[in-house]
Scaffold this active site. Sequence first.
Site, PDB file in Angstrom:
ATOM      1  N   SER A 135      72.916  30.007  35.635  1.00 20.16           N
ATOM      2  CA  SER A 135      73.191  31.034  36.826  1.00 20.16           C
ATOM      3  C   SER A 135      72.808  32.084  35.375  1.00 20.16           C
ATOM      4  CB  SER A 135      74.657  31.078  36.534  1.00 20.16           C
ATOM      5  OG  SER A 135      75.858  32.286  36.047  1.00 20.16           O
ATOM      6  N   TYR A 162      72.439  37.206  40.335  1.00 24.57           N
ATOM      7  CA  TYR A 162      73.075  37.717  40.536  1.00 24.57           C
ATOM      8  C   TYR A 162      72.407  39.728  40.361  1.00 24.57           C
ATOM      9  CZ  TYR A 162      77.200  35.179  39.939  1.00 24.57           C
ATOM     10  OH  TYR A 162      78.000  34.134  40.080  1.00 24.57           O
ATOM     11  N   THR A 188      72.680  35.268  44.649  1.00 20.63           N
ATOM     12  CA  THR A 188      73.962  35.297  44.444  1.00 20.63           C
ATOM     13  C   THR A 188      74.106  36.781  45.532  1.00 20.63           C
ATOM     14  OG1 THR A 188      74.180  33.253  43.684  1.00 20.63           O
ATOM     15  CG2 THR A 188      76.345  34.155  44.147  1.00 20.63           C
ATOM     16  N   LYS A 278      73.239  33.141  48.474  1.00 19.86           N
ATOM     17  CA  LYS A 278      73.979  32.279  48.846  1.00 19.86           C
ATOM     18  C   LYS A 278      74.952  32.714  48.250  1.00 19.86           C
ATOM     19  CE  LYS A 278      76.457  28.972  44.746  1.00 19.86           C
ATOM     20  NZ  LYS A 278      77.774  29.872  44.891  1.00 19.86           N
ATOM     21  N   HIS A 302      82.275  31.038  47.507  1.00 19.39           N
ATOM     22  CA  HIS A 302      82.533  31.071  45.708  1.00 19.39           C
ATOM     23  C   HIS A 302      83.296  30.196  45.203  1.00 19.39           C
ATOM     24  CE1 HIS A 302      80.126  33.507  42.816  1.00 19.39           C
ATOM     25  NE2 HIS A 302      80.939  33.478  41.999  1.00 19.39           N
TER      26      HIS A 302
END
Length: 412
Positions: A135, A162, A188, A278, A302
Site C-alpha cells: 500500500s 493513491y 485505488t 481497485k 474497500h
Amino acid sequence: MKRQLPKPHDLAPLLVFKRPTLSPRDRRLAAALTIEDLRLIAKRRTPRAAFDYTDGGADGEVSLARAREAFGDVQFNPSILRDVSTVDTSREVLGSRVSLPFGIAPTGFTRMMQAEGEIAGATAAGAAGIPFSLSTMGTTSIEEVAAANPVGNGGRNWFQLYMWKDRDRSMALVDRAAKAGYDTLLVTVDVPVAGARLRDVRNGMTIPPTLTPRTVANAIPRPAWWFNFLTTEPLAFASLDSWSGTVADLLDTMFDPTVTYEDLAWIRDQWPGKVAVKGVQSLADARRLADAGVDAIVLSNHGGRQLDRAPVPFHLLPSVVHEVGSELEVHLDTGIMSGQDIVAALAHGAHFTLIGRAYLYGLMAGGRAGVDRAIEILTGQVERTMRLLGVQTLDELEPSHVTMLRRLAPLG
C-alpha cells in the site's frame, strides 16, 4: 457376549499420543482451523486501537456485514462421480502464473498490527507463489519489500497507488516501484475522502498510537505487542513524511478528490507494467474502464471502510463479468473469510481474489507464521471445496456450481 482382557499389542495402535509442541505460538496457530479462529487469537494479542482498525468498517459497518452475509447466503451445487484425486489451484493472472486464486491485498499501517508487518506478508506470499500488494500507506519501503520478496525467487509484488494532491510525489512512488521490479499498479479510486471509521475515532487512533489511561490499561495484558513495538524501528510511513494526527485527517490531507478518468490515462501512460483499478462499484464504471484499456478491475467497496451501504461486490460480480469479463480480468475483494468464499467468487466469474483482513488476522495472531497459517487454511478450504464440488481446475468452476440466495433485492 464373550469378554477378554486386551493384549498390549492390540492396544498400542489405539494409544498414539500427540507429540507436544513446545512453542506457545505454534500451539495457538495449530489450533486455529479457520480465519475466524485466527481473528479471535489476534483480538486477544493486539491492542484495541490496532485490532479495531483492521476489524472495523465505516459508520454502522453495514457494508461489511452485508458483504459477509452475501458469501454466507451461497448454496453450492456439487457434481458427483468425478475424479478429483488431484486438483489444480493455479491460474494465469495479469501475465504470470500464480499458485492460488488469491493474493494479499494492500493494507496500511501494517507494522502497527504486528511488528513484522509487510515483510511477513511479502515473504509468506512469495513462499506460497501468490502476489503481495504494498500500500501507499504501507510501513515498509518499496525497496525493502522487493528485497524480501525478489522476482528471481518467484516473488511477485504489486504496488497500490493513491493519487495525492501532490502529483509529483505520487509519480515518484510509481517510478520507485517500477525500478524495484513491481509488475502491477493497483490504482485505488474509492478514497476521494476518508470514510467515517467510528471505531478509530473512539479509540483515538493516531500514528504513532496516542497513550491515554485507556490505551495503557488495554495494553497491560498484551506485553508481547508492546515489547515488539518498542524494540523495533519506530513506526512510520515508508512512502511519506512522519505524521501526527488521526488517520482520517491524514487521508483527507493527502488524497485528491479531483482525480478523473483523464488522470488515470495519464498514470497508465507512465507505468510500464499491468494496470488494475481497485474500488469499482458499478457496471457503468466497469464498462468505461474496459473501454479505457486497463488490464484488470477489482470489484471492491474497500472492505466496507469507505461508503457505508455501498454495493456488495459479490452481488455486482455476475453482471460485470457478463459485460466486460472477456475484455479484462475481473478481480474481487471485500468480505472474504474462507476458501469457500473464494471458490464461490470464482464460480460466479471472478478471475482472482484479494484477501486483506484474513491476512492481517494471521499476522496479528503470529507474525510470519500466522500469515503462513492463514494461507494454509484458505488453501486447504479451496482444495477441499473444489473436490466436493467435483472440479479439478479453476476453469471448471461455473455459475451452475453456486446459487446466490439473496436476502436483499431492489424494490420495484
